[in-house]
Scaffold this motif. Structure first.
Motif, mmCIF file in Angstrom:
data_model
loop_
_atom_site.group_PDB
_atom_site.id
_atom_site.type_symbol
_atom_site.label_atom_id
_atom_site.label_comp_id
_atom_site.label_asym_id
_atom_site.label_seq_id
_atom_site.Cartn_x
_atom_site.Cartn_y
_atom_site.Cartn_z
ATOM 1 N N ILE A 65 -9.112 4.067 -4.966
ATOM 2 C CA ILE A 65 -8.110 3.577 -4.572
ATOM 3 C C ILE A 65 -8.380 3.765 -2.951
ATOM 4 C CG2 ILE A 65 -6.094 4.834 -3.964
ATOM 5 C CD1 ILE A 65 -5.737 3.251 -6.079
ATOM 6 N N GLN A 66 -9.123 4.670 -2.303
ATOM 7 C CA GLN A 66 -8.786 4.712 -1.104
ATOM 8 C C GLN A 66 -9.612 2.973 -0.737
ATOM 9 O OE1 GLN A 66 -7.815 7.430 0.837
ATOM 10 N NE2 GLN A 66 -8.302 6.305 2.663
ATOM 11 N N GLN A 67 -10.374 2.911 -0.820
ATOM 12 C CA GLN A 67 -11.117 1.255 -0.703
ATOM 13 C C GLN A 67 -10.001 0.372 -0.385
ATOM 14 O OE1 GLN A 67 -14.399 1.000 -3.584
ATOM 15 N NE2 GLN A 67 -16.431 1.697 -2.220
ATOM 16 N N ARG A 68 -9.300 0.401 -1.097
ATOM 17 C CA ARG A 68 -7.730 -0.749 -1.265
ATOM 18 C C ARG A 68 -7.402 -0.404 -0.629
ATOM 19 N NH1 ARG A 68 -9.878 -5.149 -3.910
ATOM 20 N NH2 ARG A 68 -10.489 -4.012 -6.047
ATOM 21 N N LEU A 69 -6.998 0.992 0.095
ATOM 22 C CA LEU A 69 -5.979 1.458 1.224
ATOM 23 C C LEU A 69 -6.846 1.183 2.272
ATOM 24 C CD1 LEU A 69 -4.548 5.059 0.118
ATOM 25 C CD2 LEU A 69 -3.397 2.856 0.625
ATOM 26 N N ASP A 70 -7.753 0.980 2.587
ATOM 27 C CA ASP A 70 -8.657 1.121 3.924
ATOM 28 C C ASP A 70 -8.508 -0.963 4.071
ATOM 29 O OD1 ASP A 70 -8.834 4.015 4.245
ATOM 30 O OD2 ASP A 70 -10.869 4.154 3.538
ATOM 31 N N GLU A 71 -9.386 -1.708 2.865
ATOM 32 C CA GLU A 71 -9.517 -3.383 3.485
ATOM 33 C C GLU A 71 -8.184 -3.770 3.729
ATOM 34 O OE1 GLU A 71 -10.075 -4.101 -1.413
ATOM 35 O OE2 GLU A 71 -11.478 -3.237 -0.599
ATOM 36 N N PRO A 72 -8.578 -5.089 3.887
ATOM 37 C CA PRO A 72 -7.420 -6.027 4.105
ATOM 38 C C PRO A 72 -7.200 -6.377 2.392
ATOM 39 C CG PRO A 72 -9.669 -6.512 5.307
ATOM 40 C CD PRO A 72 -9.758 -5.286 3.940
ATOM 41 N N THR A 73 -5.591 -6.724 3.542
ATOM 42 C CA THR A 73 -4.759 -7.265 1.740
ATOM 43 C C THR A 73 -4.868 -8.897 2.305
ATOM 44 O OG1 THR A 73 -2.869 -7.370 3.211
ATOM 45 C CG2 THR A 73 -3.030 -5.061 2.586
ATOM 46 N N LEU A 74 -4.388 -9.738 0.696
ATOM 47 C CA LEU A 74 -4.057 -10.729 0.723
ATOM 48 C C LEU A 74 -3.175 -10.956 2.288
ATOM 49 C CD1 LEU A 74 -3.207 -11.484 -2.792
ATOM 50 C CD2 LEU A 74 -5.324 -12.440 -1.823
ATOM 51 N N LYS B 121 0.578 -1.333 0.157
ATOM 52 C CA LYS B 121 -0.133 -0.139 -0.163
ATOM 53 C C LYS B 121 0.579 0.800 -0.352
ATOM 54 C CE LYS B 121 -3.957 -2.012 2.381
ATOM 55 N NZ LYS B 121 -5.095 -1.827 2.949
ATOM 56 N N ASP B 122 0.461 1.777 -0.296
ATOM 57 C CA ASP B 122 0.796 3.581 -0.956
ATOM 58 C C ASP B 122 -0.059 4.675 -0.880
ATOM 59 O OD1 ASP B 122 2.833 5.936 -1.417
ATOM 60 O OD2 ASP B 122 3.591 4.679 -3.399
ATOM 61 N N PRO B 123 -0.231 4.698 0.039
ATOM 62 C CA PRO B 123 -1.288 6.448 -0.012
ATOM 63 C C PRO B 123 -0.703 7.286 -0.479
ATOM 64 C CG PRO B 123 -0.513 5.175 2.346
ATOM 65 C CD PRO B 123 0.291 4.844 1.393
ATOM 66 N N SER B 124 0.569 7.443 -1.127
ATOM 67 C CA SER B 124 1.406 8.661 -1.412
ATOM 68 C C SER B 124 1.210 8.853 -2.779
ATOM 69 C CB SER B 124 3.257 8.797 -1.489
ATOM 70 O OG SER B 124 3.214 8.128 -2.438
ATOM 71 N N PHE B 125 0.257 7.658 -3.067
ATOM 72 C CA PHE B 125 -0.055 7.706 -4.700
ATOM 73 C C PHE B 125 -0.750 8.662 -4.985
ATOM 74 C CE2 PHE B 125 -3.134 5.634 -8.347
ATOM 75 C CZ PHE B 125 -2.255 5.609 -9.076
ATOM 76 N N VAL B 126 -2.236 8.150 -3.886
ATOM 77 C CA VAL B 126 -3.229 9.664 -4.185
ATOM 78 C C VAL B 126 -2.689 10.930 -4.537
ATOM 79 C CG1 VAL B 126 -5.561 9.964 -3.657
ATOM 80 C CG2 VAL B 126 -4.651 7.571 -3.318
ATOM 81 N N LYS B 127 -1.706 11.021 -3.627
ATOM 82 C CA LYS B 127 -1.378 12.927 -3.378
ATOM 83 C C LYS B 127 -0.190 13.111 -4.406
ATOM 84 C CE LYS B 127 -0.809 12.517 1.682
ATOM 85 N NZ LYS B 127 -0.645 12.866 2.758
ATOM 86 N N ARG B 128 0.022 11.982 -5.651
ATOM 87 C CA ARG B 128 1.296 12.059 -6.244
ATOM 88 C C ARG B 128 0.818 12.543 -7.633
ATOM 89 N NH1 ARG B 128 4.262 8.026 -4.258
ATOM 90 N NH2 ARG B 128 3.673 7.035 -6.479
ATOM 91 N N PHE B 129 -0.901 11.788 -7.995
ATOM 92 C CA PHE B 129 -1.150 11.443 -8.925
ATOM 93 C C PHE B 129 -2.553 12.769 -8.641
ATOM 94 C CE2 PHE B 129 -3.792 9.418 -12.280
ATOM 95 C CZ PHE B 129 -3.231 9.772 -12.995
ATOM 96 N N ARG B 130 -3.159 13.615 -9.399
ATOM 97 C CA ARG B 130 -3.822 14.349 -9.687
ATOM 98 C C ARG B 130 -4.637 14.310 -10.577
ATOM 99 N NH1 ARG B 130 -0.534 20.239 -8.882
ATOM 100 N NH2 ARG B 130 0.875 19.231 -7.235
#
Length: 267
Positions: free
Chosen positions: A157-166, A138-147
């Protein structure tokens, strides 16, 4: 399509409608999506667009299978989780093989339309980032870097950041098997026990191996991709402003599951 069943006419399709191959697959809409930007049209731009659209379709399928595999782990259905990951492996091999098709395009042919792509870039593939996030990177900075993200893409993207990973789901599998996973020491002990007693923990071990295979195939795709980019554009910057091959090379050491790789040292 029509057919006969016990002497009765059967009409296949919604409410007796005539569903055709083309209407079912929405081929009219699908085959209208390859819009060239070059003028006059560059011959290889159709190939470039088609390959990347196919990638996105496979990314959609991979996300579908990975999400279901994670949910299967969380619900204790280990066989199903492993089965779905094996399908992901097969798709990932196909993704790597598709680079061979792209490399039938020469650098000169790519150069005919590459300047038209800016500032678009593969870096902007939201589904690819979703795959990485769901895998565990997970890389939360992706959302900030890509406008250039749409509101719908930001939500995804936020849902993927919040939900459980494999990996989160695999830790639940270990905990349900009676292992502690709170610390790295606990986790390594659990993995060594699973590896050392496959008669008792065979399903858990096979699931760990399926995760590692996913990690390895993702790494193989990144390695194949960077070589293709170097062959196509050398050290030129990417169309989206990245360093191109340099950025891609910086991602080669990424591992989703370092604990599983480290386990090899102890086996």
């Amino acid at each position: 399509m029509t057919g006969r069943w016990d002497g009765v006419d059967v009409h296949f399709g919604e409410e007796g409608g005539r569903l055709t191959y083309g209407s079912y697959l929405r081929l009219g809409q699908l085959l209208d999506q390859q819009r060239l930007e070059s003028d006059p049209p560059a011959h290889d731009e159709l190939l470039f667009i088609t390959i990347h659209q196919v990638y996105e379709l496979w990314f959609k399928q991979v996300l579908h299978e990975m999400t279901a595999s994670r949910d299967a782990m969380l619900s204790g259905e280990l066989w199903l989780a492993q089965h779905l990951l094996r399908r992901v492996h097969t798709i990932e091999r196909t993704l790597t093989q598709q680079v061979d098709i792209l490399e039938t395009m020469t650098p000169q042919d790519f150069g005919e339309f590459r300047h038209r792509l800016s500032p678009a870039s593969g870096f902007q593939s939201v589904q690819f980032r979703e795959i990485e996030f769901l895998s565990g990177a997970k890389d939360p900075s992706f959302v900030k870097r890509f406008r250039g993200l749409s509101e719908a893409e930001k939500i995804r993207i936020q849902q993927r950041l919040d939900e459980p990973t494999l990996w989160d789901a695999f830790l639940v599998v270990l905990e349900k098997a009676g292992f502690a996973t709170a610390s790295d020491d606990d986790l390594y002990k659990a993995l060594q026990t699973v590896a050392g007693d496959r008669a008792q923990y065979g399903a858990v071990w096979e699931l760990a191996e399926a995760l590692l295979q996913h990690d390895e195939l993702a790494a193989a795709w990144r390695a194949r991709h960077v070589v293709m980019v170097e062959r196509m554009i050398g050290t030129k910057p990417g169309t989206g402003g990245s360093s191109g091959a340099g950025y891609l090379r910086s991602r080669l050491d990424l591992r989703y599951y370092p604990h599983l790789w480290h386990l090899r040292t102890a086996l």
